[in-house]
Structure formats: structure tokens, C-alpha cells
Design a protein around this motif. Structure first.
Motif, PDB file in Angstrom:
ATOM      1  N   LYS A   1       0.826  -1.199   0.000  1.00 17.27           N
ATOM      2  CA  LYS A   1       0.000   0.000   0.000  1.00 17.27           C
ATOM      3  C   LYS A   1       0.864   1.253   0.000  1.00 17.27           C
ATOM      4  N   SER A   2       1.864   1.279   0.853  1.00 21.28           N
ATOM      5  CA  SER A   2       2.796   2.409   0.904  1.00 21.28           C
ATOM      6  C   SER A   2       4.042   1.984   1.662  1.00 21.28           C
ATOM      7  N   TYR A   3       5.105   2.761   1.487  1.00 16.87           N
ATOM      8  CA  TYR A   3       6.309   2.522   2.276  1.00 16.87           C
ATOM      9  C   TYR A   3       7.041   3.838   2.468  1.00 16.87           C
ATOM     10  N   GLN A   4       7.755   3.927   3.584  1.00 17.54           N
ATOM     11  CA  GLN A   4       8.413   5.172   3.935  1.00 17.54           C
ATOM     12  C   GLN A   4       9.628   4.900   4.800  1.00 17.54           C
ATOM     13  N   SER A   5      10.486   5.918   4.896  1.00 15.58           N
ATOM     14  CA  SER A   5      11.660   5.862   5.767  1.00 15.58           C
ATOM     15  C   SER A   5      11.580   7.019   6.752  1.00 15.58           C
ATOM     16  N   ASP A   6      11.735   6.704   8.021  1.00 11.86           N
ATOM     17  CA  ASP A   6      11.809   7.738   9.056  1.00 11.86           C
ATOM     18  C   ASP A   6      13.279   8.119   9.218  1.00 11.86           C
ATOM     19  N   VAL A   7      13.599   9.371   8.942  1.00 11.24           N
ATOM     20  CA  VAL A   7      15.003   9.777   8.862  1.00 11.24           C
ATOM     21  C   VAL A   7      15.253  11.041   9.672  1.00 11.24           C
ATOM     22  N   THR A   8      16.530  11.298   9.888  1.00  8.34           N
ATOM     23  CA  THR A   8      16.986  12.561  10.460  1.00  8.34           C
ATOM     24  C   THR A   8      18.052  13.141   9.544  1.00  8.34           C
ATOM     25  N   LEU A   9      17.927  14.425   9.257  1.00 13.59           N
ATOM     26  CA  LEU A   9      18.875  15.116   8.385  1.00 13.59           C
ATOM     27  C   LEU A   9      19.892  15.861   9.242  1.00 13.59           C
ATOM     28  N   PHE A  10      21.164  15.731   8.877  1.00 16.26           N
ATOM     29  CA  PHE A  10      22.246  16.367   9.630  1.00 16.26           C
ATOM     30  C   PHE A  10      23.113  17.207   8.698  1.00 16.26           C
ATOM     31  N   LYS A  11      23.867  18.111   9.330  1.00 13.67           N
ATOM     32  CA  LYS A  11      24.877  18.896   8.625  1.00 13.67           C
ATOM     33  C   LYS A  11      26.135  18.905   9.491  1.00 13.67           C
ATOM     34  N   PRO A  12      27.311  18.671   8.894  1.00 17.29           N
ATOM     35  CA  PRO A  12      28.540  18.655   9.699  1.00 17.29           C
ATOM     36  C   PRO A  12      28.816  20.014  10.342  1.00 17.29           C
ATOM     37  N   GLU A  13      29.412  19.958  11.522  1.00 20.67           N
ATOM     38  CA  GLU A  13      29.813  21.173  12.226  1.00 20.67           C
ATOM     39  C   GLU A  13      31.328  21.291  12.209  1.00 20.67           C
ATOM     40  N   GLY A  14      31.822  22.506  12.013  1.00 25.59           N
ATOM     41  CA  GLY A  14      33.254  22.744  12.072  1.00 25.59           C
ATOM     42  C   GLY A  14      33.994  22.117  10.903  1.00 25.59           C
ATOM     43  N   GLN A  15      35.303  22.048  11.039  1.00 26.65           N
ATOM     44  CA  GLN A  15      36.158  21.498   9.994  1.00 26.65           C
ATOM     45  C   GLN A  15      36.186  19.976  10.088  1.00 26.65           C
ATOM     46  N   SER A  16      35.989  19.333   8.944  1.00 30.32           N
ATOM     47  CA  SER A  16      36.029  17.873   8.903  1.00 30.32           C
ATOM     48  C   SER A  16      37.462  17.402   8.692  1.00 30.32           C
ATOM     49  N   VAL A  17      37.825  16.342   9.389  1.00 31.93           N
ATOM     50  CA  VAL A  17      39.147  15.738   9.235  1.00 31.93           C
ATOM     51  C   VAL A  17      39.010  14.547   8.298  1.00 31.93           C
ATOM     52  N   LEU A  18      39.884  14.491   7.299  1.00 28.91           N
ATOM     53  CA  LEU A  18      39.812  13.431   6.306  1.00 28.91           C
ATOM     54  C   LEU A  18      39.897  12.065   6.976  1.00 28.91           C
ATOM     55  N   GLY A  19      38.918  11.219   6.688  1.00 34.67           N
ATOM     56  CA  GLY A  19      38.904   9.867   7.231  1.00 34.67           C
ATOM     57  C   GLY A  19      38.197   9.746   8.562  1.00 34.67           C
ATOM     58  N   ALA A  20      37.904  10.872   9.211  1.00 38.64           N
ATOM     59  CA  ALA A  20      37.237  10.842  10.516  1.00 38.64           C
ATOM     60  C   ALA A  20      35.756  11.154  10.348  1.00 38.64           C
ATOM     61  N   THR A  21      34.941  10.612  11.250  1.00 39.39           N
ATOM     62  CA  THR A  21      33.509  10.895  11.227  1.00 39.39           C
ATOM     63  C   THR A  21      33.275  12.304  11.763  1.00 39.39           C
ATOM     64  N   PRO A  22      32.640  13.171  10.992  1.00 38.25           N
ATOM     65  CA  PRO A  22      32.462  14.558  11.446  1.00 38.25           C
ATOM     66  C   PRO A  22      31.417  14.657  12.550  1.00 38.25           C
ATOM     67  N   LYS A  23      31.499  15.746  13.292  1.00 35.55           N
ATOM     68  CA  LYS A  23      30.475  16.042  14.279  1.00 35.55           C
ATOM     69  C   LYS A  23      29.262  16.590  13.544  1.00 35.55           C
ATOM     70  N   LEU A  24      28.104  16.003  13.811  1.00 35.30           N
ATOM     71  CA  LEU A  24      26.915  16.332  13.032  1.00 35.30           C
ATOM     72  C   LEU A  24      25.931  17.158  13.855  1.00 35.30           C
ATOM     73  N   LYS A  25      25.353  18.141  13.189  1.00 36.67           N
ATOM     74  CA  LYS A  25      24.320  18.976  13.799  1.00 36.67           C
ATOM     75  C   LYS A  25      22.973  18.591  13.201  1.00 36.67           C
TER      76      LYS A  25
END
Length: 546
Positions: free
Chosen positions: A291-315
Motif C-alpha cells: 500500500k505504501s512505504y516510507q523511511s523515518d530519517v533525520t537530516l544532519f549537517k557537519p559542524e566545524g572542519q572535517s578531518v579526512l577519514g574521521a567521522t564529522p560532528k553532526l548537527k
């Protein structure tokens, strides 16, 4: 260096001119019985004049209408072939394009992939084809527009006798009241919305000149569309990326240059009720109906400077639901719910037992996407994952290997160390398979169940070229209307040796201009001019039957 052609009227015409731009006198030898070709007003076109240098030859080639039409046909054929098999962005996730087409479609699929039809719109030859088409449109337009514009701009009211005689509509009437008749003609033609110009003993009435520019407006529209297509290759202008994200995963949205991340909390699939009278029979025959399908999600944006290979801090930006035809929208992006996979393998659970499976010594759970190497079961019992084959098969040498990184058929080689077996035992474990590799194994890992999770198939889109396509399409349609529903009509009157000469030309709809001329001749009380083309046809028919 080009040579100018000076007409007897004094006007200087470019080399290659067929009819004088000012008075219309034929400047080249012609058949006295043949009517004038007024398609481009007899103007000097570069493609018909110069053929000396390589640039001339390239210009002449690209300006050809046949070449342009051929390029359009080739583009359409390429697009049609590109729809026979799916483009590579639509093949199953995890499939290798290099083998997928051959495995699924045989030799034709392999040829399809080799020739680049699997990624048609980014293939080098298709881009060259589009570039040649664009060049052909530009060159063909320049080759025709400027000479035609110059010829119409320079035309004089008084036209040469040969020009008037060789128009399709032409007639003469004896007169002693030439100026008076020209005055009446001016009034009658203005009533028909003509723009009238007068010189001594001559009159030019014209309307609908702007319709002559219709084809060139079409070309401008096509060029805008082609420019929009080229802009799609510029990063950031066009995004159309597919991603698969499992429940509980956080991933960067493809095409956003890691500027946005998304977490898939839960995938929800609903089906129609078995008791629903509308679907009861269909469900009985085919099983459940989505009948229907959906995804419950959260949208984030990185904070500050990202370090290559590291997981950024997300807002966190916001929570949302992505449903079919109800995308998540932000910053010009749209994330659509496009597909799903249910109950994908996530973890495999094992129990360490003796060979008789009567005693257990601990449990372990292997994450099939990010497996650990070592598992401590306590009391001196340890398991080491030596080799992992997510999509297991035996290669040509009979050795275990994997087809892909997707755990479609996981298999493992474990080393088990125990207090009484400090050197360890080695076992090969797969679905419905548990084989001892070392001698006299006393322990084995027994399959104890699976953990699954659902996967959401999302499409990330952003298109800054849509409005450019729309503008190009509107310009093209404007050119179509401009060229189809209006006509460029001209009527010439001139007093010559006690006669009133009348000739006329239109680029189409001769019936319409004949009605205007009938109104004019009724106002002047003179006979209508002869349609020399129809007269010629009638004469030839009579000659055939005589």
C-alpha cells in the motif's frame, strides 16, 4: 579577398549575391522562363560562396541542413538504443556493470556495455554528437540569418523590372492615373495592416516580416536546451544519485559533497488488508499487495572542519518522513523514496559447542557489514575470524572467494582456541555447511540464528538546469508559432511606360496573399495579377494532352 558586385542601381553587393539587395536585379545568368528563388532573397551565403580553405569546408559541412538533420536522427537513434537495457544507475545495487550486462543479456548486453550505451548521456561519443549538433545549429543559423537580414534591410521600394516579372504573382495594366492609383493602393493596403513605403512612381507594402525569423528563434531555443544539457556535466548543477541506507545507518548523501548526512531510523512497509473487498481476490491470488512505504530519517549537517577519514560532528537539522512521491526537500535537494529491500542479512549468531552439540561454551554474533576479528567468549574460549567471504563461491581453482561485498551468501573461516586446545582449531562455516579444516576438531561453531534489517533505496536529486530547459522549450515553441501562423507578405507596385506593374511574394500561404491582392485590385479597378506558377502547370498539362 572577397570582391564586391556593383549593381547598375549603384548598390554594392557581397561576392556570391544572386539578387541585388537593393533593387532585386538578378546578378547571375538565369533562365528567363524560371521564377526567382526568393528563399533567402538571393543573398550571399558564405557556404555557397567560399570553398577554398579548410575552415570554409568545415563551415560548409556544418551549415548543411542535411548534416543537421542527420545529426538529430543519430542522437534520437542513440537515445532509443539507450532505452533497450537499463542504464547503469538502475541496475541492482552491488551489481558489477562490467559483468552485469553480459550475464543478464548475453552478447548484446556486452556490446551494449562496450559501446557505452549503459551510461549513454556521459559517454564521450554522445557528448561529441551533441557538440556537433550544437555547432551545426549555430553555423547554419549564422550562415543564413545575417545575409537574409541584410537583404531585407537594404531592399528599396523601387524594384528592377526583371525582379518584378519573375515573381510568382505578376500582372500589368495600362494606366494614365498612376499616382492616383498608387495613392488608392496605399490606402487599401494600410487597411489590410500592411506597412507601406513610397518612392516616386513605386510602392512597397510589407507585413509579417518577423515571421521570417521563426526558424532562427527555433535554433536559439534548441541551443538553450543543449546548453542546459551541457551544464548538467558541471558539478553542482545536476545531481541524480542512488543510495541504499540500512536501518540504523548514518551516511553522507551522495551528490552533496558531504555537506549533508542522513540517518535511517526505521523503514515502514504497509500492505492492504486481506479483508479489503477491493483487493481481497488479488491478495488471495498474488499474496500481499504493498500500500505504501516510507523511511523515518533525520537530516544532519557537519559542524566545524572535517578531518579526512574521521567521522564529522553532526548537527541535527530536522526529523522527517520520506514517502513515495513525498520527498525530503532542503537546500534545493530532493530525496525520494524509490525502492526497498526487506530482511537483509545483518548479523549471524553462532554458539561454540563440542562436536556432539551437547555442551555449549559461549555465543558470538558476527556483524556481516563490519565484522570484528576477535571474539572472547570467556573462560579461556576465544574465536578469531581469519577470513570472511560475504558473497561466497569457489573460484576456478577451487578456492573460496567472494563475488561482492554484499552478504548474499556469507561464509567464514574461524580459528577457535580453548584451554585444552591452545594451538587452536580451524573450521570453515557457511550456510548449511560446517567443515573442520584442522585434524581432530573437538569444537565447532553451530549456527544459532540471524538478525535482519530493512534497507531503504533513496534517490537524491537536485537540478538547476530545469528552468533553462523550460526557457529553451518556450523559446522554441515561440519560434514555431512565429513561423507557422504568420507569413511574410510583400506587394510591389510600379509605374513603367504608361503601365502599372504589380507583383507579390509570400513565404507561404499564397491563398492569403491572393485575397489581399483581390481586395487591392477591386479598390483600384484593375485585373488581378497572374499566378505564373499555376499558369505554367496548366500550360504543361495542356501540352501533354494535346
Amino acid at each position: 579577398m572577397s570582391q564586391e558586385i556593383i549593381c547598375e542601381c549603384g548598390h554594392k553587393n557581397p561576392e556570391g549575391t544572386i539578387l541585388c539587395e537593393a533593387c532585386g536585379k538578378p546578378l547571375q545568368e538565369d533562365n528567363p522562363k524560371q521564377l526567382l528563388n526568393m528563399r533567402y532573397e538571393g543573398s550571399a551565403r558564405r557556404s555557397q560562396t567560399y570553398n577554398r580553405t579548410a575552415i570554409d569546408k568545415i563551415w560548409n559541412y556544418l551549415s548543411s541542413v542535411k548534416v543537421g538533420v542527420t545529426l538529430i536522427i543519430l542522437v534520437l537513434i542513440a537515445i532509443a538504443i539507450g532505452t533497450i537495457f537499463p542504464q547503469n544507475i538502475y541496475i541492482p545495487a552491488g551489481a558489477d556493470p562490467d559483468t552485469f550486462y553480459k550475464d543478464q543479456y548475453g552478447v548484446l548486453g556486452q556490446i551494449y556495455k562496450t559501446l557505452g550505451f549503459d551510461n549513454l548521456y556521459k559517454s564521450w561519443w554522445f557528448i561529441i554528437l551533441i557538440g556537433l549538433l550544437g555547432a551545426s545549429i549555430v553555423v547554419a543559423s549564422l550562415d543564413r540569418f545575417f545575409p537574409l537580414h541584410r537583404a531585407l534591410k537594404n531592399q528599396k521600394v523601387t524594384r528592377h523590372e526583371r525582379f518584378m516579372k519573375k515573381q510568382r504573382l505578376f500582372g500589368t495594366t495600362p494606366t494614365t492615373k498612376g499616382e492616383e492609383q498608387l495613392q488608392k493602393a496605399e490606402q487599401a493596403l494600410k487597411e489590410k495592416k500592411y506597412k507601406v513605403s513610397r518612392e516616386k512612381g513605386a510602392l512597397l507594402a510589407e507585413k509579417g516580416r518577423f515571421s521570417r525569423w521563426g526558424p532562427y528563434v527555433n535554433h536559439i531555443g534548441l541551443m538553450v536546451v543543449l546548453i542546459a544539457a551541457v551544464l548538467r556535466f558541471i558539478p553542482g548543477m545536476y545531481v541524480n544519485e542512488t543510495m541504499w541506507i540500512r536501518e540504523g545507518e548514518t551516511k553522507a548523501l551522495p551528490g552533496t559533497h558531504n555537506e549533508y548526512y542522513i540517518t535511517n531510523h526505521k523503514f515502514i512497509l504497509t500492505t492492504y488488508n486481506k479483508q479489503d473487498p477491493q483487493y481481497k481476490q488479488a491478495i488471495k491470488e498474488n499474496g500481499s499487495i504493498v500500500k505504501s512505504y516510507q523511511s523515518d530519517v533525520t537530516l544532519f549537517k557537519p559542524e566545524g572542519q572535517s578531518v579526512l577519514g574521521a567521522t564529522p560532528k553532526l548537527k541535527k537539522l530536522r526529523d522527517d518522513q520520506i514517502k513515495v512521491n513525498s520527498p525530503l526537500e532542503f537546500a534545493g535537494y530532493q530525496v525520494f523514496q524509490a525502492d526497498y529491500r526487506l530482511n537483509e542479512l545483518y548479523k549471524m549468531n553462532f554458539t561454540l559447542t563440542d562436536q556432539s552439540e551437547k555442551k555449549t561454551f559461549g555465543k558470538l554474533s558476527v556483524n556481516l557489514y563490519n565484522p570484528k576479528e576477535n571474539y572472547d567468549l570467556g573462560h579461556g574460549y576465544k574465536v578469531k575470524l581469519t577470513y570472511y567471504f560475504p558473497d561466497f563461491y569457489f573460484d576456478d581453482n577451487g578456492d573460496p572467494a567472494t563475488k561482492s561485498d554484499t552478504p548474499n551468501n556469507p561464509a567464514f573461516i574461524f580459528d577457535v582456541t580453548t584451554p585444552d586446545k591452545p594451538k587452536g582449531e580451524t573450521s570453515f562455516v557457511a550456510i548449511k555447511t560446517n567443515q573442520a579444516i584442522s585434524k581432530d576438531n573437538q569444537y565447532k561453531l553451530t549456527f544459532a540464528g540471524l538478525d535482519t534489517r530493512n534497507v531503504s533505496g533513496l534517490i537524491v536529486k537536485r537540478d538547476f538546469t530545469v528552468w533553462i530547459f523550460f526557457v529553451g522549450a518556450m523559446i522554441f515553441l515561440l519560434g514555431v508559432v512565429q513561423g507557422m501562423y504568420w507569413q511574410h507578405r510583400r506587394i510591389w507596385l510600379r509605374k513603367i511606360n504608361g503601365e502599372l506593374w504589380l507583383s507579390a511574394h509570400t513565404n507561404k500561404n499564397w491563398h492569403g496573399i491572393k485575397k489581399d491582392i483581390a481586395y487591392l485590385t477591386d479598390s483600384l479597378g484593375i485585373p488581378e495579377p497572374v499566378d505564373q506558377l499555376e499558369q505554367k502547370v496548366v500550360t504543361e498539362e495542356r501540352r501533354k494532352h494535346s
